[in-house]
Design a protein around this motif. Sequence first.
Motif, PDB file in Angstrom:
ATOM      1  N   PHE A   2       0.870  -1.353   0.035  1.00 51.74           N
ATOM      2  CA  PHE A   2      -0.078   0.129   0.107  1.00 51.74           C
ATOM      3  C   PHE A   2       0.992   1.415  -0.067  1.00 51.74           C
ATOM      4  N   VAL A   3       1.919   1.150   0.538  1.00 53.04           N
ATOM      5  CA  VAL A   3       2.953   2.262   0.597  1.00 53.04           C
ATOM      6  C   VAL A   3       3.542   2.648  -0.790  1.00 53.04           C
ATOM      7  N   THR A   4       4.081   1.487  -1.547  1.00 52.44           N
ATOM      8  CA  THR A   4       4.584   1.651  -2.657  1.00 52.44           C
ATOM      9  C   THR A   4       3.517   2.017  -3.935  1.00 52.44           C
ATOM     10  N   VAL A   5       2.140   1.513  -3.558  1.00 52.59           N
ATOM     11  CA  VAL A   5       1.184   1.976  -4.595  1.00 52.59           C
ATOM     12  C   VAL A   5       0.641   3.484  -4.389  1.00 52.59           C
ATOM     13  N   LEU A   6       0.618   3.704  -3.012  1.00 50.30           N
ATOM     14  CA  LEU A   6      -0.140   4.962  -2.565  1.00 50.30           C
ATOM     15  C   LEU A   6       0.710   5.875  -2.110  1.00 50.30           C
ATOM     16  N   GLY A   7       2.053   5.754  -1.954  1.00 52.14           N
ATOM     17  CA  GLY A   7       2.526   6.555  -1.195  1.00 52.14           C
ATOM     18  C   GLY A   7       2.501   6.755   0.309  1.00 52.14           C
ATOM     19  N   GLN A   8       3.279   7.041   1.320  1.00 53.42           N
ATOM     20  CA  GLN A   8       3.238   7.135   2.670  1.00 53.42           C
ATOM     21  C   GLN A   8       1.820   7.665   3.070  1.00 53.42           C
ATOM     22  N   GLU A   9       1.553   9.189   2.453  1.00 56.40           N
ATOM     23  CA  GLU A   9       0.308   9.679   2.970  1.00 56.40           C
ATOM     24  C   GLU A   9      -0.905   9.235   2.319  1.00 56.40           C
ATOM     25  N   GLY A  10      -0.770   8.531   1.170  1.00 54.33           N
ATOM     26  CA  GLY A  10      -1.879   7.989   0.710  1.00 54.33           C
ATOM     27  C   GLY A  10      -2.224   6.875   1.288  1.00 54.33           C
ATOM     28  N   ALA A  11      -1.304   5.914   1.885  1.00 48.59           N
ATOM     29  CA  ALA A  11      -1.601   4.604   2.777  1.00 48.59           C
ATOM     30  C   ALA A  11      -2.209   4.876   3.838  1.00 48.59           C
ATOM     31  N   GLN A  12      -1.882   6.116   4.469  1.00 46.44           N
ATOM     32  CA  GLN A  12      -2.211   6.628   5.870  1.00 46.44           C
ATOM     33  C   GLN A  12      -3.740   6.902   5.640  1.00 46.44           C
ATOM     34  N   LYS A  13      -4.156   7.735   4.491  1.00 46.12           N
ATOM     35  CA  LYS A  13      -5.518   7.982   4.061  1.00 46.12           C
ATOM     36  C   LYS A  13      -6.385   6.877   3.897  1.00 46.12           C
ATOM     37  N   ALA A  14      -5.676   5.616   3.306  1.00 40.44           N
ATOM     38  CA  ALA A  14      -6.503   4.718   3.004  1.00 40.44           C
ATOM     39  C   ALA A  14      -6.844   3.761   4.148  1.00 40.44           C
ATOM     40  N   MET A  15      -5.595   3.787   5.131  1.00 40.66           N
ATOM     41  CA  MET A  15      -6.005   2.844   6.416  1.00 40.66           C
ATOM     42  C   MET A  15      -7.045   3.698   7.176  1.00 40.66           C
ATOM     43  N   TRP A  16      -7.201   5.046   7.405  1.00 43.28           N
ATOM     44  CA  TRP A  16      -8.261   5.625   8.095  1.00 43.28           C
ATOM     45  C   TRP A  16      -9.624   5.720   7.238  1.00 43.28           C
ATOM     46  N   GLU A  17      -9.518   5.404   5.892  1.00 44.79           N
ATOM     47  CA  GLU A  17     -10.879   5.270   5.271  1.00 44.79           C
ATOM     48  C   GLU A  17     -11.275   3.773   5.688  1.00 44.79           C
ATOM     49  N   HIS A  18     -10.589   2.949   5.935  1.00 46.58           N
ATOM     50  CA  HIS A  18     -11.115   1.550   6.203  1.00 46.58           C
ATOM     51  C   HIS A  18     -11.440   1.460   7.618  1.00 46.58           C
ATOM     52  N   TYR A  19     -10.793   2.220   8.486  1.00 52.01           N
ATOM     53  CA  TYR A  19     -10.975   2.347   9.914  1.00 52.01           C
ATOM     54  C   TYR A  19     -12.610   2.910  10.126  1.00 52.01           C
ATOM     55  N   CYS A  20     -12.646   4.081   9.352  1.00 46.95           N
ATOM     56  CA  CYS A  20     -14.077   4.474   9.478  1.00 46.95           C
ATOM     57  C   CYS A  20     -15.383   3.469   8.878  1.00 46.95           C
ATOM     58  N   SER A  21     -14.687   2.944   7.909  1.00 51.02           N
ATOM     59  CA  SER A  21     -15.632   2.077   7.310  1.00 51.02           C
ATOM     60  C   SER A  21     -16.010   0.880   8.207  1.00 51.02           C
ATOM     61  N   ALA A  22     -15.160   0.365   9.005  1.00 47.34           N
ATOM     62  CA  ALA A  22     -15.285  -0.782   9.817  1.00 47.34           C
ATOM     63  C   ALA A  22     -16.134  -0.417  10.997  1.00 47.34           C
ATOM     64  N   ILE A  23     -15.792   1.027  11.622  1.00 47.83           N
ATOM     65  CA  ILE A  23     -16.480   1.588  12.467  1.00 47.83           C
ATOM     66  C   ILE A  23     -17.977   1.670  12.323  1.00 47.83           C
ATOM     67  N   GLY A  24     -18.143   2.130  10.955  1.00 48.74           N
ATOM     68  CA  GLY A  24     -19.506   2.387  10.547  1.00 48.74           C
ATOM     69  C   GLY A  24     -20.358   0.976  10.388  1.00 48.74           C
ATOM     70  N   ALA A  25     -19.593   0.005  10.199  1.00 50.41           N
ATOM     71  CA  ALA A  25     -20.116  -1.453  10.053  1.00 50.41           C
ATOM     72  C   ALA A  25     -20.701  -1.762  11.365  1.00 50.41           C
ATOM     73  N   LEU A  26     -20.105  -1.526  12.409  1.00 47.72           N
ATOM     74  CA  LEU A  26     -20.444  -1.936  13.741  1.00 47.72           C
ATOM     75  C   LEU A  26     -21.850  -1.381  14.231  1.00 47.72           C
ATOM     76  N   LYS A  27     -22.190  -0.098  13.552  1.00 53.24           N
ATOM     77  CA  LYS A  27     -23.329   0.622  13.838  1.00 53.24           C
ATOM     78  C   LYS A  27     -24.507  -0.419  13.690  1.00 53.24           C
ATOM     79  N   GLY A  28     -24.135  -1.419  12.869  1.00 58.66           N
ATOM     80  CA  GLY A  28     -25.463  -2.566  12.618  1.00 58.66           C
ATOM     81  C   GLY A  28     -25.502  -3.723  13.408  1.00 58.66           C
ATOM     82  N   MET A  29     -24.545  -3.684  14.522  1.00 67.14           N
ATOM     83  CA  MET A  29     -24.555  -4.723  15.606  1.00 67.14           C
ATOM     84  C   MET A  29     -25.654  -4.144  16.662  1.00 67.14           C
ATOM     85  N   LYS A  30     -26.187  -4.962  17.234  1.00 72.47           N
ATOM     86  CA  LYS A  30     -27.218  -4.631  18.348  1.00 72.47           C
ATOM     87  C   LYS A  30     -26.603  -4.965  19.700  1.00 72.47           C
ATOM     88  N   ARG A  31     -25.481  -5.680  19.731  1.00 79.18           N
ATOM     89  CA  ARG A  31     -24.601  -6.042  20.839  1.00 79.18           C
ATOM     90  C   ARG A  31     -23.668  -4.702  20.991  1.00 79.18           C
TER      91      ARG A  31
END
Length: 794
Positions: free
Chosen positions: A748-777
């Motif tokens: 991910f670093v060689t493809v996106l660069g360091q800054e781009g990889a950081q942004k991609a990581m946080w995008e997936h972080y936010c998407s994972a947090i968003g998914a948890l809103k569908g959990m009732k527990r």
Amino acid sequence: MNNELMVQADTSYRMAEQKAAQYFDSLYEQANERKYAPALTEDIRLWKRSHIRRLSWLSFLPGGKKNSDQANYNRYMLWLKHTGKLDDYLDRSISYIYMRDLGKAIDSPDTKARIQRVVADIKHRLVPSSAANGEGKPDFISLAGLYRWAQQEGIETAAIWVIDKLKAVSTNIPEELNAEHAQRKLIKIIIGVVLHAFEELGDEQSPVERARKLDEAMRLGYSYGLTYPFIDDLLDSQALTEQEKVQYSDMIRSALLTRSVPELGEWTGTNKAMLQYIHAEMREAFEYIKQHQQPETQQLFFDQTYVFFHSQELDRAKVLSNASYTNDELYIPIILKSSSSRLIARSVIHAPEDEGFENRTFYYGIYNQLADDFADMFDDMQEGAVTPYTYYLTYRDQREDLINPFELYWTVIAHLIHNVYQSDPDTREVILDRAINGLRRFKIRHGSEKYNSVMNIFASGDPAFHRLIQKLVKKAVDVDFFDKLLRDELVNTLKSDREEKEAFFETITAAREQINSNLLITKRDSSPSMDETLIDAANYSLEGDGKRLRPILSWVMGVQEYGLQAQSLMPLLRSLEYMHTASLIFDDLPSQDDASTRRGRPTLHQMHDSATAELTGLVLIQKAIQEQSSLESFEAKAVIALMRYSAQKAEDLCMGQAMDLSSKGKVLTLEQLNTICFYKTAIGFEAALVMPAILAQVNENEIAVLKTYAYHAGIAFQIKDDLLDLEGDAQLLGKPVGQDVENNTSSFVTVLGQEGAQKAMWEHYCSAIGALKGMKRRTSFLEHLLNYIVHRDH
């Protein structure tokens, strides 16, 4: 040290001191003559028309009065919306922020228009929908909320930078400081400086220029905000010895006078490592602020900063045992530090000042400081801190000359309303709302008995006026404020996050110990020597310092969330670690990645040979199947479904490794990289979450949520691995760094660069947090797992 700069700083302080002395003399005269009482009595007569309401007979009926539940942000905002109080609540709250933080006169048509735009924006962004159940913390008080906002403004890089900085600060805050309090003040300053920047943004500015200014404001806010935990709070605390405080204070003074942070110098004792971190961080912050000052405003900035620091030092040097401080010595440093702190916030972003800004800010500061000192009175007494209230409480019977700070507080209020803001009705409304709300919060916090005893001491000057005030404290409605709600919510969130984080690591430690103690393979009584060799080899790989994330995840989900018995679940946990360890053995082989170290030790094929490593991997896979087949405490149907699912995931992992090997030396697209990462990494997270869910026979909707979460968490994990390969510590990682570049491997670093990889990581972080809103527990463990994934250093 530059004598000219020293003279300039001293001159600036003396001029500010003279202005503060003139202001205090005026207040002192008004307070002595109690001019505030008749003026404010008339103000209150006008004000209370909308705040003292007659009770309707309906309110005595069951259900006639709704519970506003101010302790819960979401429920309280929904209650305000339902009762039609939301617009007034937000209007007075934002008006107050414009007065206090931005130094604005709220009777200006332009300011009124801006306030209304902010109110509309808050209603759109921060008020939950009527469909919300009112539970959980607000989305915006979260890392995901911050990052999503930053995305909208195009300042993701600044947000990532601030998130990393805040994590480092929280890790390095001394135990003697209140961590939540220090973090809250730092976050508050960042928000304040960003708010100043928003105020200066015009509609004509391009998105690029807007993003540049907000990016800069966020970094400047952090840089300025550091002074609170690492200068103000640190010097007030017992974290440093008295000698260290003198040395540290001298270093700060030198930086302000010479415009350059001196070297740390010699430090001994237990505080050395902490001070090395603080010195490096403060130097970086100092240089960033200095670089972003305009030449024509730099002198003003340093003058204001010196006034702020020196007045704090004078105030800090006071001791409660000294009975001879004059009123001037008590109040003039307070006027200076409270006003200059707000002047600096605007100076930091070199924003132009509108007419009257400096005077309004100068006169306003002591109002806020006296309110804060009243609120913290008992804490300050316990710590022996000198404030107008603690000093008056201590020496009021010995010193008739001491001014009553509570009377001075009301004098300041009258002065602001009539002399500074020219009797503007909206200003009167906001200031009186704030004053009554402060007293009510104090009463709720400390109880009626303690509150009444305090009032008997401080409210003795004009009994009729103070009886009126107590009536308002008891009966007034609609005097609370949004910023206080946010403050309480933020403090509660920081505290609960810290407690949950501690529980998260305690859970991981306990689960890891239990897994490790049940992980090694036992030799059979009569087994061939080669079988023993393979078992020894398997145990060598299992004994490595592995994170055990996958079995830990299964343990938490199975035991804590689904209520399964830990001992009954142990075969599943072993099978997960056996499968994962087997995949690592194959991954490290010379025919694949040819790795030399794994988990801080030589890889298995280095210790033995490739053939032994291959056979050991196969043994571990077979052991994993045996373990799954021994899940006798669960329904056979569920166990069969689990084994079928496990076989499919093992096949997927093989396919992922094949993809990875075929991609060596090739430049991959992001889509290809995501696909490989899903099959190599995210599948493992998915299996760890889904397999206990299968045993617990949860519904398909929840399993779908877990799969979505695992997909994004797994990719975020791999991106962090790629970032650590670039910037990590080989000793902490337990393997060499820079391998991706050396092996010509797409990451991910060689493809996106360091800054781009950081942004991609946080995008997936936010998407994972968003998914948890569908959990009732409950999902706090999975949320903290994500935080661990993106913040880990190994």
